[in-house]
Motif scaffolding. Structure first.
Motif, PDB file in Angstrom:
ATOM      1  N   MET A  57       0.833  -1.202   0.000  1.00  0.00           N
ATOM      2  CA  MET A  57       0.000   0.000   0.000  1.00  0.00           C
ATOM      3  C   MET A  57       0.870   1.257   0.000  1.00  0.00           C
ATOM      4  N   LYS A  58       1.944   1.238   0.772  1.00  0.00           N
ATOM      5  CA  LYS A  58       2.840   2.397   0.803  1.00  0.00           C
ATOM      6  C   LYS A  58       3.452   2.628  -0.573  1.00  0.00           C
ATOM      7  N   ARG A  59       3.851   1.539  -1.223  1.00  0.00           N
ATOM      8  CA  ARG A  59       4.439   1.647  -2.558  1.00  0.00           C
ATOM      9  C   ARG A  59       3.434   2.255  -3.543  1.00  0.00           C
ATOM     10  N   LEU A  60       2.179   1.846  -3.432  1.00  0.00           N
ATOM     11  CA  LEU A  60       1.137   2.377  -4.316  1.00  0.00           C
ATOM     12  C   LEU A  60       0.950   3.876  -4.083  1.00  0.00           C
ATOM     13  N   ILE A  61       0.869   4.279  -2.812  1.00  0.00           N
ATOM     14  CA  ILE A  61       0.652   5.692  -2.480  1.00  0.00           C
ATOM     15  C   ILE A  61       1.795   6.557  -3.004  1.00  0.00           C
ATOM     16  N   LEU A  62       3.023   6.137  -2.744  1.00  0.00           N
ATOM     17  CA  LEU A  62       4.179   6.921  -3.181  1.00  0.00           C
ATOM     18  C   LEU A  62       4.259   6.987  -4.701  1.00  0.00           C
ATOM     19  N   LEU A  80      -7.303   9.049  -7.225  1.00  0.00           N
ATOM     20  CA  LEU A  80      -6.436   8.168  -8.014  1.00  0.00           C
ATOM     21  C   LEU A  80      -6.111   6.885  -7.248  1.00  0.00           C
ATOM     22  N   ILE A  81      -5.922   7.012  -5.941  1.00  0.00           N
ATOM     23  CA  ILE A  81      -5.643   5.835  -5.114  1.00  0.00           C
ATOM     24  C   ILE A  81      -6.841   4.886  -5.131  1.00  0.00           C
ATOM     25  N   LYS A 111       4.560  19.582  -9.625  1.00  0.00           N
ATOM     26  CA  LYS A 111       4.327  19.987  -8.237  1.00  0.00           C
ATOM     27  C   LYS A 111       5.482  19.513  -7.359  1.00  0.00           C
ATOM     28  N   SER A 112       5.896  20.376  -6.451  1.00  0.00           N
ATOM     29  CA  SER A 112       6.895  19.956  -5.465  1.00  0.00           C
ATOM     30  C   SER A 112       6.239  19.730  -4.106  1.00  0.00           C
ATOM     31  N   THR A 113       5.163  20.474  -3.838  1.00  0.00           N
ATOM     32  CA  THR A 113       4.383  20.288  -2.612  1.00  0.00           C
ATOM     33  C   THR A 113       2.921  20.090  -2.993  1.00  0.00           C
ATOM     34  N   LEU A 114       2.180  19.461  -2.102  1.00  0.00           N
ATOM     35  CA  LEU A 114       0.784  19.136  -2.385  1.00  0.00           C
ATOM     36  C   LEU A 114      -0.140  19.917  -1.460  1.00  0.00           C
ATOM     37  N   ASN A 115      -1.143  20.570  -2.056  1.00  0.00           N
ATOM     38  CA  ASN A 115      -2.135  21.267  -1.245  1.00  0.00           C
ATOM     39  C   ASN A 115      -3.368  20.379  -1.070  1.00  0.00           C
ATOM     40  N   ALA A 116      -4.400  20.928  -0.440  1.00  0.00           N
ATOM     41  CA  ALA A 116      -5.600  20.135  -0.147  1.00  0.00           C
ATOM     42  C   ALA A 116      -6.280  19.640  -1.419  1.00  0.00           C
ATOM     43  N   VAL A 117      -6.297  20.479  -2.450  1.00  0.00           N
ATOM     44  CA  VAL A 117      -6.921  20.084  -3.725  1.00  0.00           C
ATOM     45  C   VAL A 117      -6.143  18.927  -4.352  1.00  0.00           C
ATOM     46  N   ASP A 118      -4.821  19.027  -4.308  1.00  0.00           N
ATOM     47  CA  ASP A 118      -3.976  17.956  -4.853  1.00  0.00           C
ATOM     48  C   ASP A 118      -4.232  16.639  -4.120  1.00  0.00           C
ATOM     49  N   LYS A 119      -4.342  16.723  -2.799  1.00  0.00           N
ATOM     50  CA  LYS A 119      -4.528  15.502  -2.010  1.00  0.00           C
ATOM     51  C   LYS A 119      -5.876  14.846  -2.297  1.00  0.00           C
ATOM     52  N   ARG A 120      -6.884  15.674  -2.556  1.00  0.00           N
ATOM     53  CA  ARG A 120      -8.187  15.098  -2.923  1.00  0.00           C
ATOM     54  C   ARG A 120      -8.090  14.378  -4.266  1.00  0.00           C
ATOM     55  N   SER A 134       4.085  10.421  -6.787  1.00  0.00           N
ATOM     56  CA  SER A 134       5.200  10.755  -7.668  1.00  0.00           C
ATOM     57  C   SER A 134       4.712  11.064  -9.082  1.00  0.00           C
ATOM     58  N   GLN A 135       3.814  10.241  -9.593  1.00  0.00           N
ATOM     59  CA  GLN A 135       3.280  10.462 -10.941  1.00  0.00           C
ATOM     60  C   GLN A 135       2.482  11.758 -11.013  1.00  0.00           C
ATOM     61  N   TYR A 136       1.725  12.030  -9.952  1.00  0.00           N
ATOM     62  CA  TYR A 136       0.911  13.253  -9.927  1.00  0.00           C
ATOM     63  C   TYR A 136       1.811  14.491  -9.921  1.00  0.00           C
ATOM     64  N   LYS A 137       2.850  14.463  -9.092  1.00  0.00           N
ATOM     65  CA  LYS A 137       3.768  15.608  -9.019  1.00  0.00           C
ATOM     66  C   LYS A 137       4.464  15.840 -10.351  1.00  0.00           C
ATOM     67  N   ALA A 138       4.853  14.755 -11.011  1.00  0.00           N
ATOM     68  CA  ALA A 138       5.528  14.882 -12.302  1.00  0.00           C
ATOM     69  C   ALA A 138       4.574  15.416 -13.365  1.00  0.00           C
ATOM     70  N   GLN A 139       3.339  14.942 -13.347  1.00  0.00           N
ATOM     71  CA  GLN A 139       2.370  15.350 -14.361  1.00  0.00           C
ATOM     72  C   GLN A 139       2.009  16.826 -14.247  1.00  0.00           C
ATOM     73  N   TYR A 140       1.893  17.308 -13.002  1.00  0.00           N
ATOM     74  CA  TYR A 140       1.457  18.694 -12.796  1.00  0.00           C
ATOM     75  C   TYR A 140       2.583  19.602 -12.299  1.00  0.00           C
TER      76      TYR A 140
END
Length: 353
Positions: free
Chosen positions: A250-255, A281-282, A267-276, A259-265
């Motif tokens: 599960m940890k591997r899936l989350i990371l 995606l999870i 992003k270096s840090t994630l805000n509340a919208v990003d986490k939603r 990682s893919q989300y940060k690369a696509q957009y």
């Protein structure tokens, strides 16, 4: 309330971990479960006599349920556990799984001693509340009867950080389900945060990871794992619904999703919208739904300019007035291929002028 008590202890320079205890023989009927604990069952305890009558088939399930008003509860007594929750609901399924493990543990208790006894603390009314070991307590009732006595680890007073203590005493146990462990960690970290607030009010610094880890009784690596796993509530919900992924998987899936989300957009840090968005995606990954990549929109095709003058004319003149072979009145501006062809004709004409 807890924050004020923590603040008082810090101001008095009391050691939060200095909680004395002793092992005592306590009647099971004097012990009450903790409804806020992840191992809690909505239980009602059956007297030894009524349990005997039920086993002897002199009391039916319906009679026993009515006698104890047991609807939406689990009736527990000597040699009996009856799931009276609404059948086929999630609560009923979870209770059924817990009941199976309680019966197995109860049968083991009947023939051997319990290695790790439940822990209790005293209540003002003379009874004792379970701190850790709900399943073991239920198994004791099943094996010995509600009127029997058993050995417990009893704290002199209620520990201030009860959720931290619960996590600390259960973290190393392999038989606990992932959902219970994650919930216990989340509750413990809520108390740690309250402790940090109290420390700041006392003029002290926040606890560091190095000081938190010993309080929880886990390694730094395990702490990091729990932090990642508890980052998104959908993960805990997945385990609550029966997800069988190991913590490592599960940890591997989350990371990976992060990682893919940060690369696509970018992003270096994630805000509340990003986490939603990552939560969604999870969920898709856990449900085996692969998001289809968006079809790339065909760009307008242009040719390079050989003449700076041609570029200047293109940008400064009304090219629709040129006699370049393009019928502007018939051109479909939504047809990118047709527009690109027309643009190429204009550029070719300008290059020849």
């Amino acid at each position: 309330m807890l924050e004020q008590m923590l603040l008082s202890n810090l101001n008095n320079k009391n050691e939060l971990n200095d909680e004395s205890f002793e092992y005592k023989s306590i009647f099971l009927s004097s012990v009450v479960p903790d409804p806020s604990n992840g191992r809690f069952l909505p239980s009602i305890f059956v007297s030894d006599e009524d349990a005997r009558l039920f086993v002897a088939r002199k009391l039916s399930k319906a009679q026993l349920t009515k006698l104890y008003q047991g609807e939406s509860h689990v009736l527990i007594g000597k040699s009996i556990i009856i799931n009276c929750l609404k059948r086929d609901t999630e609560d009923w399924k979870r209770a059924s799984q817990t009941i199976d493990s309680i019966i197995e543990l109860g049968n083991n208790i009947s023939v051997s001693e319990m290695i790790q006894v439940p822990t209790l603390y005293p209540l003002e009314d003379g009874r004792f509340q379970i701190l850790t070991g709900h399943r073991r307590f239920f198994a004791l009732v099943y094996a010995k009867g509600y009127g029997a006595a058993a050995q417990f680890k009893v704290y002199d007073n209620k520990p201030l950080l009860t959720k931290v203590k619960q996590f600390q005493e259960n973290a190393s146990r392999e038989d606990l389900p992932q959902y219970g462990k994650l919930q216990a960690f989340s509750n413990a970290m809520t108390e740690i945060e309250q402790l940090n607030k109290a420390r700041l009010q006392s003029g002290m610094s926040r606890l560091t990871v190095r000081t938190i880890v010993p309080k929880l009784g886990i390694s730094t690596g395990a702490y990091d794992n729990y932090n990642v796993l508890s980052r998104y509530p959908v993960v805990m919900s997945a385990y609550e619904s029966g997800c069988s992924y190991s913590f490592v998987k599960m940890k591997r899936l989350i990371l990976s999703v992060e990682s893919q989300y940060k690369a696509q957009y970018d992003k270096s840090t994630l805000n509340a919208v990003d986490k939603r968005a990552i939560s969604d995606l999870i969920v898709q990954q856990l449900q085996g739904i692969k998001k289809r990549p968006e079809k790339s929109k065909a760009p307008f095709v242009t040719t390079s300019f050989d003449s700076p003058g041609a570029l200047q004319k293109l940008l400064t003149q009304d090219v629709t007035q040129l006699s370049c072979g393009v019928d502007w009145s018939e051109l479909d501006w939504q047809d990118k291929k047709a527009v690109s062809t027309a643009l190429a004709q204009v550029i070719a004409h300008l290059e020849q002028e």
